[in-house]
Design a protein around this motif. Structure first.
Motif, PDB file in Angstrom:
ATOM      1  N   ALA A 288      15.691  20.205  20.872  1.00 44.38           N
ATOM      2  CA  ALA A 288      15.469  19.079  21.777  1.00 44.38           C
ATOM      3  C   ALA A 288      16.283  19.300  23.039  1.00 44.38           C
ATOM      4  O   ALA A 288      17.354  19.906  23.006  1.00 44.38           O
ATOM      5  CB  ALA A 288      15.868  17.765  21.105  1.00 44.38           C
ATOM      6  N   THR A 289      15.757  18.818  24.145  1.00 40.62           N
ATOM      7  CA  THR A 289      16.433  18.967  25.431  1.00 40.62           C
ATOM      8  C   THR A 289      16.616  17.598  26.065  1.00 40.62           C
ATOM      9  O   THR A 289      15.708  16.772  26.018  1.00 40.62           O
ATOM     10  CB  THR A 289      15.621  19.874  26.376  1.00 40.62           C
ATOM     11  OG1 THR A 289      15.540  21.180  25.811  1.00 40.62           O
ATOM     12  CG2 THR A 289      16.272  19.965  27.749  1.00 40.62           C
ATOM     13  N   VAL A 290      17.790  17.375  26.645  1.00 37.05           N
ATOM     14  CA  VAL A 290      18.042  16.139  27.362  1.00 37.05           C
ATOM     15  C   VAL A 290      18.682  16.485  28.702  1.00 37.05           C
ATOM     16  O   VAL A 290      19.474  17.427  28.799  1.00 37.05           O
ATOM     17  CB  VAL A 290      18.949  15.180  26.543  1.00 37.05           C
ATOM     18  CG1 VAL A 290      20.334  15.746  26.356  1.00 37.05           C
ATOM     19  CG2 VAL A 290      19.004  13.792  27.179  1.00 37.05           C
ATOM     20  N   THR A 291      18.300  15.764  29.738  1.00 36.84           N
ATOM     21  CA  THR A 291      18.853  15.977  31.068  1.00 36.84           C
ATOM     22  C   THR A 291      19.775  14.810  31.414  1.00 36.84           C
ATOM     23  O   THR A 291      19.363  13.660  31.348  1.00 36.84           O
ATOM     24  CB  THR A 291      17.739  16.089  32.118  1.00 36.84           C
ATOM     25  OG1 THR A 291      16.898  17.188  31.784  1.00 36.84           O
ATOM     26  CG2 THR A 291      18.318  16.313  33.507  1.00 36.84           C
ATOM     27  N   VAL A 292      21.017  15.125  31.768  1.00 36.12           N
ATOM     28  CA  VAL A 292      22.022  14.112  32.072  1.00 36.12           C
ATOM     29  C   VAL A 292      22.420  14.243  33.541  1.00 36.12           C
ATOM     30  O   VAL A 292      22.640  15.356  34.034  1.00 36.12           O
ATOM     31  CB  VAL A 292      23.268  14.289  31.183  1.00 36.12           C
ATOM     32  CG1 VAL A 292      24.282  13.180  31.435  1.00 36.12           C
ATOM     33  CG2 VAL A 292      22.874  14.320  29.705  1.00 36.12           C
ATOM     34  N   VAL A 293      22.460  13.133  34.246  1.00 37.21           N
ATOM     35  CA  VAL A 293      22.883  13.143  35.641  1.00 37.21           C
ATOM     36  C   VAL A 293      24.297  12.577  35.750  1.00 37.21           C
ATOM     37  O   VAL A 293      24.797  11.945  34.815  1.00 37.21           O
ATOM     38  CB  VAL A 293      21.904  12.347  36.523  1.00 37.21           C
ATOM     39  CG1 VAL A 293      20.531  12.992  36.497  1.00 37.21           C
ATOM     40  CG2 VAL A 293      21.813  10.894  36.079  1.00 37.21           C
ATOM     41  N   PRO A 294      24.996  12.809  36.856  1.00 37.53           N
ATOM     42  CA  PRO A 294      26.404  12.413  36.941  1.00 37.53           C
ATOM     43  C   PRO A 294      26.624  10.914  36.843  1.00 37.53           C
ATOM     44  O   PRO A 294      25.816  10.117  37.341  1.00 37.53           O
ATOM     45  CB  PRO A 294      26.830  12.930  38.323  1.00 37.53           C
ATOM     46  CG  PRO A 294      25.835  13.980  38.676  1.00 37.53           C
ATOM     47  CD  PRO A 294      24.558  13.534  38.065  1.00 37.53           C
ATOM     48  N   THR A 295      27.735  10.549  36.236  1.00 42.48           N
ATOM     49  CA  THR A 295      28.203   9.168  36.305  1.00 42.48           C
ATOM     50  C   THR A 295      29.031   8.943  37.571  1.00 42.48           C
ATOM     51  O   THR A 295      29.271   7.804  37.968  1.00 42.48           O
ATOM     52  CB  THR A 295      29.049   8.824  35.081  1.00 42.48           C
ATOM     53  OG1 THR A 295      30.157   9.740  34.998  1.00 42.48           O
ATOM     54  CG2 THR A 295      28.225   8.941  33.808  1.00 42.48           C
ATOM     55  N   ALA A 296      29.469  10.055  38.194  1.00 38.29           N
ATOM     56  CA  ALA A 296      30.226   9.988  39.447  1.00 38.29           C
ATOM     57  C   ALA A 296      30.129  11.341  40.135  1.00 38.29           C
ATOM     58  O   ALA A 296      30.088  12.374  39.469  1.00 38.29           O
ATOM     59  CB  ALA A 296      31.690   9.641  39.188  1.00 38.29           C
ATOM     60  N   ASP A 297      30.055  11.312  41.457  1.00 40.68           N
ATOM     61  CA  ASP A 297      30.192  12.548  42.226  1.00 40.68           C
ATOM     62  C   ASP A 297      30.669  12.208  43.638  1.00 40.68           C
ATOM     63  O   ASP A 297      30.420  11.114  44.149  1.00 40.68           O
ATOM     64  CB  ASP A 297      28.911  13.399  42.247  1.00 40.68           C
ATOM     65  CG  ASP A 297      27.727  12.734  42.915  1.00 40.68           C
ATOM     66  OD1 ASP A 297      27.878  11.683  43.579  1.00 40.68           O
ATOM     67  OD2 ASP A 297      26.609  13.265  42.787  1.00 40.68           O
TER      68      ASP A 297
END
Length: 467
Positions: A33-42
């Motif tokens: 399975a693949t999941v894409t996570v984006v930043p909680t902060a940048d």
């Protein structure tokens, strides 16, 4: 100092992927399975503005003169299973200029407590820890990835920092844009080298919903009206966008300005298809840049995925569809490999229509392939109205045994088109109501419903068994 966006480096591979929030879990094999996570902060910091915080900026950057550094934070606490692949993906800033000579060096940081809205150059955390990758010479408006497999923890909050020793640095899109950085994590068995079919699990209760329209977002308010209809449905619903999604020319700017404020809220769960307006921009680059991996692999405009007991196929009516063409050949192979009992396909230009844009006979080979493999439903747009046809064979004759039911729903938000005549076997039509076409995908049948915009009452609905 020459400033510009990111491009190719020795440790990177181009990947045209669009950002979103936490993107839908994708099953790629029986145990992967693949999941894409984006930043909680940048954020970034700059030496020539040492006390300024850039936490809400749309731009990240690395450079040696003036010094710029970038910080990103990801929370992968919810990712379960053994990580077998992890890739950091970043997108170049859409800016003008020649190539940059350095996309910087990226490291896993020990400090995870920094604040997006509190970091300045003067109080910045140290970019220490293991090196994840170094980006070499780069160019603008492109996705790239660094393989960080085995270099990041398996859970928790992760901080990544980027810096450069070159005065010819790079700019990146931040999470304040639609092209946020990403960590793409695969758990379990390694996926197939070139998957074209993914699986979205049905909602916890009830059968899956597949809902959408074509001809969606211009400068009017129709797209807001249809977006409100989808927003009121379960958040597990899969959304389709059947081409001409962002007027007038399908540029990335058109998508960000017209489409994203309304239908962009469903982006992570959208199955798109390109239309003729997308190809007003060379290669439909705005469409592929905006949707990225959601538009399928290879930037060719055709792919498939499974939703519950259904096989869903997105096709491209704006390129070669002739028998024996790459798309038609792929479609036949995909259908032959499909094990689901029910199939729905979507593209932009209709084979059957009563609208002012007449029938597009060039799509017939796709319809023929679907008919040969007992597909159930075809959905298109192009004409800015709604129309439903009886189940038909590729010649347009009624076939109640294995005919495909053809829907046109170009009522997604752009101005309406009238009907010029009534085509054979047209069973329902409307040309003055914006609305979405909602399918409830049962195990061996489907319900359809045209859901009208608020204040309108015209609708159409029914139920049909799969072949």
């Amino acid at each position: 100092m020459q400033r510009m966006g990111l491009a190719a480096g020795a440790s990177l591979t181009a990947a045209a992927l669009a950002a979103g929030a936490l993107i839908t879990l994708t099953a790629q094999s029986a145990s992967a399975a693949t999941v894409t996570v984006v930043p909680t902060a940048d954020t970034r910091v700059q030496s020539n503005a040492a006390t300024t915080n850039y936490g809400t900026s749309t731009t990240l950057g690395v450079d040696a003169s003036e010094v710029q550094q970038t910080f990103m934070k990801f929370n992968i606490t919810g990712v379960t299973g053994t990580i077998t692949s992890a890739k950091l993906r970043v997108h170049v800033k859409n800016a003008s200029g020649a190539e940059s000579t350095s996309g910087g060096t990226w490291k896993l940081m020990s400090n995870t407590s920094w604040s997006e809205t509190g970091v300045t150059y003067n109080n910045r955390p140290a970019i220490d820890g293991a090196t994840l990758g170094t980006i070499g010479s780069v160019a603008i408006n492109t996705w790239y990835e660094i393989d960080v497999t085995g270099k990041i923890p398996s859970s928790g909050v992760i901080s990544i920092g980027g810096s450069s020793t070159s005065s010819n640095g790079a700019d990146f899109d931040s999470r304040e844009t639609t092209l946020d950085p990403q960590l793409v994590i695969t758990t379990g068995t390694e996926p197939s080298p070139s998957p074209t079919t993914t699986t979205t699990a049905p909602p916890p209760s009830g059968d899956p919903i597949f809902v959408g329209a074509g001809d969606i977002a211009s400068t009017g308010s129709g797209d807001n009206a249809t977006a409100n209809l989808i927003a009121a449905m379960p958040s597990s619903a899969t959304v389709f966008a059947a081409g001409d999604n962002a007027y007038p020319d399908g540029t990335l700017s058109n998508y960000n300005t017209n489409y994203h404020p309304s239908w962009g809220q469903f982006k992570a769960r959208t199955i798109p298809a390109p239309g003729n307006h997308e190809y007003h921009t060379s290669g439909a680059s705005g469409y592929f840049d905006y949707f990225g991996a959601l538009a399928g692999p290879n930037r060719n405009g055709w792919f498939s995925k499974d939703i519950g007991n259904w096989h869903v196929i997105s096709l491209n009516s704006e390129v070669n569809m002739a028998a024996g063409s790459p798309q038609e050949t792929w479609l036949r192979q995909d259908l032959a490999a499909n094990s689901k009992p029910c199939t729905i396909a979507m593209w932009h230009s209709p084979l059957f229509t009563s609208g002012s844009h007449g029938p597009d006979s060039s799509v017939r080979p796709l319809y023929q392939a679907l008919y040969d493999h007992n597909a159930d439903v075809v959905v298109t747009g192009h004409n800015h109205n709604y129309e439903r046809f009886a189940p038909m064979n590729p010649s347009g004759a009624v076939d109640n045994t294995r005919g495909i039911r053809h829907f046109v729903n170009g009522a997604g938000g752009s101005s309406h088109y009238n009907f010029t005549s009534v085509a054979a076997n047209s069973q329902a039509r409307n040309a003055d109501t914006y609305g979405v076409l909602k399918f409830t995908l049962h195990a061996n049948s489907y319900d359809w419903q045209f859901v009208p915009e608020s204040g309108k009452t015209w609708t159409d609905s029914g139920t049909t068994a799969c072949h």
